[in-house]
Design an enzyme around this catalytic site. Structure first.
Site, PDB file in Angstrom:
ATOM      1  N   ASP A   1     110.461  14.010 -25.580  1.00  0.00           N
ATOM      2  CA  ASP A   1     111.123  15.593 -24.608  1.00  0.00           C
ATOM      3  C   ASP A   1     112.297  14.287 -23.756  1.00  0.00           C
ATOM      4  O   ASP A   1     112.831  13.732 -23.882  1.00  0.00           O
ATOM      5  CB  ASP A   1     110.516  15.104 -23.260  1.00  0.00           C
ATOM      6  CG  ASP A   1     111.587  16.216 -21.945  1.00  0.00           C
ATOM      7  OD1 ASP A   1     110.928  17.152 -22.519  1.00  0.00           O
ATOM      8  OD2 ASP A   1     111.122  15.646 -20.755  1.00  0.00           O
TER       9      ASP A   1
ATOM     10  N   GLU B   1     104.047   0.441 -38.751  1.00  0.00           N
ATOM     11  CA  GLU B   1     103.057  -0.089 -38.316  1.00  0.00           C
ATOM     12  C   GLU B   1     102.263   0.778 -38.886  1.00  0.00           C
ATOM     13  O   GLU B   1     100.468   0.287 -38.692  1.00  0.00           O
ATOM     14  CB  GLU B   1     102.944  -0.770 -36.665  1.00  0.00           C
ATOM     15  CG  GLU B   1     104.186  -1.700 -36.668  1.00  0.00           C
ATOM     16  CD  GLU B   1     103.596  -2.080 -35.021  1.00  0.00           C
ATOM     17  OE1 GLU B   1     104.604  -2.513 -34.351  1.00  0.00           O
ATOM     18  OE2 GLU B   1     102.423  -1.317 -34.360  1.00  0.00           O
TER      19      GLU B   1
END
Length: 563
Positions: free
Chosen positions: A207, A258
């Protein structure tokens, strides 16, 4: 080390369905949609033919701004369910091949967030206050705001806290801006990204992605202009699209990598097209919303320019672009297309004026709006890149313009003065109609027979657009969406080819482009913005948004032809 993300690139050609949870389906009868409501209709979403769902914020929130005022980033609002409900929803989505994207709100927190409460208690100069943007007020006792910046929702962007200091809120007063020069903020959001990734989130929507980095030090605050233009990027803008914001997203990319497959994110960044590519870089978020289509009026040249800019930004970023016609922040596109058409520079003003007068200023031609919406969808689905749909557009829903002022939830309605009031975005957030004949009066939005009223009132005409009605109609908008999405998956997505060439031989009232399709043929998409029918190329008509007229494509229609 950057990981090879080939296995994570599902999102580059995905169809993503935005769920506004509070208005999707209410499973417990409190008048608010909830996480169990999403799970309950996973079969509906699967049958639609989408690849992913994006859930607008479902976190604990006072709801000053529809959940975009977050009080706890790593939990579920008790009114919407529990973390276990989220886990069940994510598992149900993954079981039918649907990915899950969650909304992250990193520019501000709710003033009910524990950090902000600690900041108020700790006082000026404290480490707790440094997590937010606090500044001393002007005047002898700090009684004046630091400068004249305005909130996006109206009114001043600074709020006093009673001790001579003021905090910045670019949006509602209940949304305090975070200080992204603070290490705690960086580490906490990385923890949040890992938290939801570990619980099954496949990606994130960011956002106000262009607002995190701010410059409040290079000159006295009072020397900045009162209203820095979001469209003016760079070092000279203290609030929007600053170059330092990209350091944050490069840090986030390390977190995404990751995981196997690596997570991705799509940025909500209202920036000039020339800057979009940086947010979408493989070293940053991966994708950025391209709002050019949603800004276009029903004019061929505006749509053509929007497509060209979107494709150019995608090529520059090394990613793919996104195509958006509607979302939770804008009036629904069938309404926009059914109102008088003016150039995009003033179209927003016309729609706002129409909303303020309960939809009575201008005639809304719903037949025309529906026709153009079908044509726009088919044109959009043929383009390379990802398509983001907004809940209810598959039903052909229009904007609800006549919500009473007293029933509105959007802070824009409360924060703007009556002279320049903005009725806000609630007209596209009205709860979905699932059943036309429903004695409880909410068109099947709530599961229990005895339930609270829907949080926003639904109009009587919603009965015509209910899911159970459209399921029985041969050529309903719902069934058209299903056919078009299935065709896109079978013909275009399967190839992995993102090339597009403009088709020759058409005038400036037609948008026609060509794409290679899975069976070795070439698909030509033709959209007619003119008044007279146009001839289609030789070949097999695979899909058309409206019946052909003596073999030609009528006005306000799109056809896919394979040869």
């Amino acid at each position: 080390m950057t990981r090879n993300n080939v296995s994570a690139e599902w999102w580059k050609q995905a169809v993503v369905y935005q769920v506004y949870p509070r208005s999707f389906y209410d499973a417990n009868g409190d008048g608010l949609g909830d996480i169990k409501g999403v799970t309950a209709h996973m079969d509906y979403l699967h049958a639609l033919g989408i690849n992913a769902i994006w859930l607008s914020p479902f976190y604990p929130s006072p709801l000053a701004d529809g959940g975009y005022d977050v009080a706890d980033y790593r939990n579920v609002d008790p009114r919407l369910g529990t973390l276990e409900d989220f886990d069940e929803m994510a598992a149900a989505a993954h079981a039918v091949g649907i990915k899950v994207i969650v909304d992250i709100v990193p520019n501000h927190t709710s003033t009910e967030h524990p950090w902000f409460k600690e900041a108020l208690a700790a006082g000026p100069g404290s480490p707790e206050r440094d997590r937010y943007v606090f500044r001393p007020g002007r005047g002898e006792h700090g009684e004046l705001p630091p400068n004249g910046w305005k909130s996006t929702f109206g009114g001043p962007a600074w709020e006093p806290v009673g001790d001579g200091e003021w905090y910045l809120h670019l949006f509602a007063v209940e949304q305090a801006d975070l200080n992204w020069k603070n290490a705690d903020v960086h580490e906490d959001f990385k923890q949040t990204l890992r938290f939801w990734s570990d619980r099954g989130a496949d990606g994130f929507r960011i956002d106000v992605a262009h607002a995190l980095a701010k410059d409040l030090e290079s000159r006295p605050l009072a020397d900045w202009p009162d209203d820095p233009d979001q469209g003016e990027p760079g070092d000279e803008n203290p609030l929007w699209d600053r170059p330092e914001v990209h350091e944050i997203y490069r840090e986030w990319r390390q977190v995404f990598n990751e995981y196997e497959p690596a997570r991705f994110a799509v940025a909500e960044a209202w920036v000039v097209p020339e800057h979009q590519w940086m947010y979408a870089s493989p070293d940053e978020l991966g994708q950025v919303f391209n709002f050019q289509l949603s800004n276009a009026g029903w004019f061929a040249d505006e749509f053509r320019l929007a497509i060209e800019k979107g494709l150019a930004a995608a090529e520059q970023s090394g990613s793919t672009t996104t195509w958006v016609l509607s979302n939770h922040d804008m009036p629904r596109h069938p309404t926009r297309y059914g109102l008088p058409q003016v150039r995009s520079a003033v179209h927003h003003q016309l729609v706002t004026d129409w909303l303020l007068r309960d939809g009575k200023t201008y005639y809304e031609d719903r037949d025309l709006g529906t026709r153009r919406a079908r044509a726009a969808l088919l044109m959009e689905l043929g383009l390379p890149g990802s398509v983001y749909l907004y809940q209810g557009e598959e039903l052909g829903l229009f904007e609800v313009a006549d919500i009473p002022w007293g029933a509105l939830e959007d802070p824009e309605a409360a924060m703007t003065s009556h002279g320049d009031a903005i009725k806000g975005r609630d007209g596209c957030r009205v709860p979905l109609p699932w059943r036309a004949m429903d004695e409880s009066g909410d068109f099947g939005f709530s599961a229990p027979v005895d339930h609270a009223p829907a949080h926003l009132p639904q109009p009587e005409w919603f009965a015509q657009y209910a899911v159970d009605v459209e399921e029985t109609e041969r050529d309903s908008m719902l069934k058209f969406y299903r056919r078009a999405l299935a065709a896109r998956t079978e013909l275009l997505t399967a190839t992995g080819d993102t090339s597009l060439t403009w088709a020759a031989g058409y005038d400036d009232q037609v948008i026609a482009y060509e794409r290679p399709i899975a069976d070795g043929r070439v698909l030509t998409s033709v959209t007619n913005f003119g008044a007279a029918p146009v001839a289609l190329p030789a070949g097999e008509v695979l899909l058309a948004s409206a019946p052909l007229a003596d073999g030609g494509l009528p006005a306000d229609a799109t056809a896919w032809v394979a040869r």
